[in-house]
Design a protein around this motif. Structure first.
Motif, PDB file in Angstrom:
ATOM      1  N   UNK A  51      -0.978   9.245   2.705  1.00 13.82           N
ATOM      2  CA  UNK A  51      -1.039  10.587   2.150  1.00 13.82           C
ATOM      3  C   UNK A  51      -0.278  11.521   3.078  1.00 13.82           C
ATOM      4  N   UNK A  52       0.475  12.408   2.477  1.00 10.47           N
ATOM      5  CA  UNK A  52       1.269  13.330   3.274  1.00 10.47           C
ATOM      6  C   UNK A  52       0.393  14.420   3.880  1.00 10.47           C
ATOM      7  N   UNK A  53       0.947  15.096   4.856  1.00 10.63           N
ATOM      8  CA  UNK A  53       0.163  16.067   5.626  1.00 10.63           C
ATOM      9  C   UNK A  53      -0.358  17.208   4.779  1.00 10.63           C
ATOM     10  N   UNK A  54       0.355  17.557   3.702  1.00 10.04           N
ATOM     11  CA  UNK A  54      -0.120  18.632   2.836  1.00 10.04           C
ATOM     12  C   UNK A  54      -1.059  18.116   1.756  1.00 10.04           C
ATOM     13  N   UNK A  55      -1.291  16.831   1.733  1.00 16.14           N
ATOM     14  CA  UNK A  55      -2.197  16.255   0.762  1.00 16.14           C
ATOM     15  C   UNK A  55      -1.644  16.142  -0.649  1.00 16.14           C
ATOM     16  N   UNK A  56      -0.389  16.452  -0.813  1.00 17.39           N
ATOM     17  CA  UNK A  56       0.170  16.508  -2.170  1.00 17.39           C
ATOM     18  C   UNK A  56       0.639  15.169  -2.692  1.00 17.39           C
ATOM     19  N   UNK A  57       1.059  14.294  -1.790  1.00 17.92           N
ATOM     20  CA  UNK A  57       1.664  13.040  -2.235  1.00 17.92           C
ATOM     21  C   UNK A  57       0.915  11.855  -1.644  1.00 17.92           C
ATOM     22  N   UNK A  58       0.693  10.870  -2.487  1.00 15.67           N
ATOM     23  CA  UNK A  58       0.034   9.648  -2.053  1.00 15.67           C
ATOM     24  C   UNK A  58       0.844   8.438  -2.505  1.00 15.67           C
ATOM     25  N   UNK A  59       0.694   7.377  -1.749  1.00 14.28           N
ATOM     26  CA  UNK A  59       1.385   6.128  -2.045  1.00 14.28           C
ATOM     27  C   UNK A  59       0.401   4.988  -1.805  1.00 14.28           C
ATOM     28  N   UNK A 100       3.073  12.139  13.075  1.00 16.98           N
ATOM     29  CA  UNK A 100       3.479  13.531  13.045  1.00 16.98           C
ATOM     30  C   UNK A 100       4.889  13.651  12.504  1.00 16.98           C
ATOM     31  N   UNK A 101       5.754  12.860  13.057  1.00 17.88           N
ATOM     32  CA  UNK A 101       7.144  12.879  12.623  1.00 17.88           C
ATOM     33  C   UNK A 101       7.358  11.745  11.642  1.00 17.88           C
ATOM     34  N   UNK A 102       7.815  12.091  10.465  1.00 19.55           N
ATOM     35  CA  UNK A 102       8.043  11.079   9.437  1.00 19.55           C
ATOM     36  C   UNK A 102       9.349  10.352   9.741  1.00 19.55           C
ATOM     37  N   UNK A 103       9.224   9.048   9.963  1.00 20.46           N
ATOM     38  CA  UNK A 103      10.418   8.231  10.173  1.00 20.46           C
ATOM     39  C   UNK A 103      10.108   6.839   9.652  1.00 20.46           C
ATOM     40  N   UNK A 104      11.040   6.259   8.994  1.00 24.46           N
ATOM     41  CA  UNK A 104      10.892   4.907   8.476  1.00 24.46           C
ATOM     42  C   UNK A 104       9.825   4.812   7.410  1.00 24.46           C
ATOM     43  N   UNK A 105       9.492   3.586   7.074  1.00 22.93           N
ATOM     44  CA  UNK A 105       8.552   3.309   6.000  1.00 22.93           C
ATOM     45  C   UNK A 105       7.116   3.598   6.423  1.00 22.93           C
ATOM     46  N   UNK A 106       6.306   4.088   5.494  1.00 23.29           N
ATOM     47  CA  UNK A 106       4.893   4.328   5.772  1.00 23.29           C
ATOM     48  C   UNK A 106       4.148   3.005   5.941  1.00 23.29           C
ATOM     49  N   UNK A 107       4.788   1.931   5.562  1.00 15.50           N
ATOM     50  CA  UNK A 107       4.133   0.631   5.625  1.00 15.50           C
ATOM     51  C   UNK A 107       4.283  -0.062   6.986  1.00 15.50           C
ATOM     52  N   UNK A 108       5.053   0.516   7.872  1.00 16.03           N
ATOM     53  CA  UNK A 108       5.331  -0.123   9.153  1.00 16.03           C
ATOM     54  C   UNK A 108       4.503   0.504  10.276  1.00 16.03           C
ATOM     55  N   UNK A 109       3.726  -0.306  10.952  1.00 18.05           N
ATOM     56  CA  UNK A 109       2.839   0.185  12.009  1.00 18.05           C
ATOM     57  C   UNK A 109       3.544   0.944  13.126  1.00 18.05           C
ATOM     58  N   UNK A 110       4.748   0.529  13.555  1.00 14.81           N
ATOM     59  CA  UNK A 110       5.413   1.259  14.655  1.00 14.81           C
ATOM     60  C   UNK A 110       5.752   2.698  14.300  1.00 14.81           C
ATOM     61  N   UNK A 111       5.696   3.048  13.039  1.00 17.15           N
ATOM     62  CA  UNK A 111       6.060   4.401  12.611  1.00 17.15           C
ATOM     63  C   UNK A 111       4.898   5.377  12.669  1.00 17.15           C
TER      64      UNK A 111
END
Length: 125
Positions: A51-59, A100-111
Motif C-alpha cells: 500500500x502506498x504512503x497515501x493509502x490510495x493504491x494497493x497491490x 521511504x524511497x520508492x525504488x524497484x519492485x514492491x515485491x523485492x525485499x532489498x527495496x
C-alpha cells in the motif's frame, strides 16, 4: 529511531479471518509505503500486498487477491492487512516492511528500509 511493530497473528480455522496490524513510529505520518510479506517453512519469502504512503493504491499477489485487503489508518500511522477466507496454504510467518524511497519492485525485499518482526498465522483445516 524507527520502530515497526507487527501484531495480530494467531490460529484460525479455514474460511476464517484475521487482521494484522503494523504500527510505525519514528517516521512522518505520510512517509511509509508498506509491504506485507510471508514465509512458510522451507519456502522463499513471498510479497503478498503493498500500500502506498497515501493509502490510495494497493497491490496484491495473485495468491491473496480478492481475499486480503491492505489499508492504512492515517491518523495513527498504522497499517492493516485484513485476511479473509483463510486457507491452510496461508499458514506462514507474516511481516511488514516500510520503505521511504520508492525504488524497484514492491515485491523485492532489498527495496525496503525498515522491517517489523514476524507474527505467526496458522490456518487449520
Amino acid at each position: 529511531q524507527v520502530h515497526v511493530v507487527v501484531s495480530g497473528g494467531g490460529l484460525v480455522q479455514a474460511g476464517g479471518s484475521l487482521r494484522l496490524s503494523c504500527a510505525v513510529s519514528g517516521l512522518a505520518d505520510d512517509a511509509s509505503n508498506m509491504g506485507w510479506f510471508r514465509q512458510a517453512p522451507g519456502t522463499e519469502p513471498e510479497a503478498i500486498a503493498y500500500i502506498t504512503s497515501d493509502g490510495r493504491y494497493t497491490f496484491y499477489a495473485d495468491s491473496v487477491e480478492g481475499r486480503f485487503t491492505a489499508s492504512k489508518d492515517n491518523a495513527k500511522t498504522t497499517f492493516y492487512l485484513q485476511m479473509n477466507d483463510l486457507k491452510p496454504a496461508d499458514t506462514a510467518i507474516y511481516s511488514c516492511a516500510a520503505r521511504i524511497r520508492v525504488r524497484g519492485s514492491w515485491k523485492e525485499k532489498p527495496n525496503y528500509d525498515y522491517w517489523g518482526q514476524g507474527t505467526q498465522v496458522t490456518v487449520s483445516s
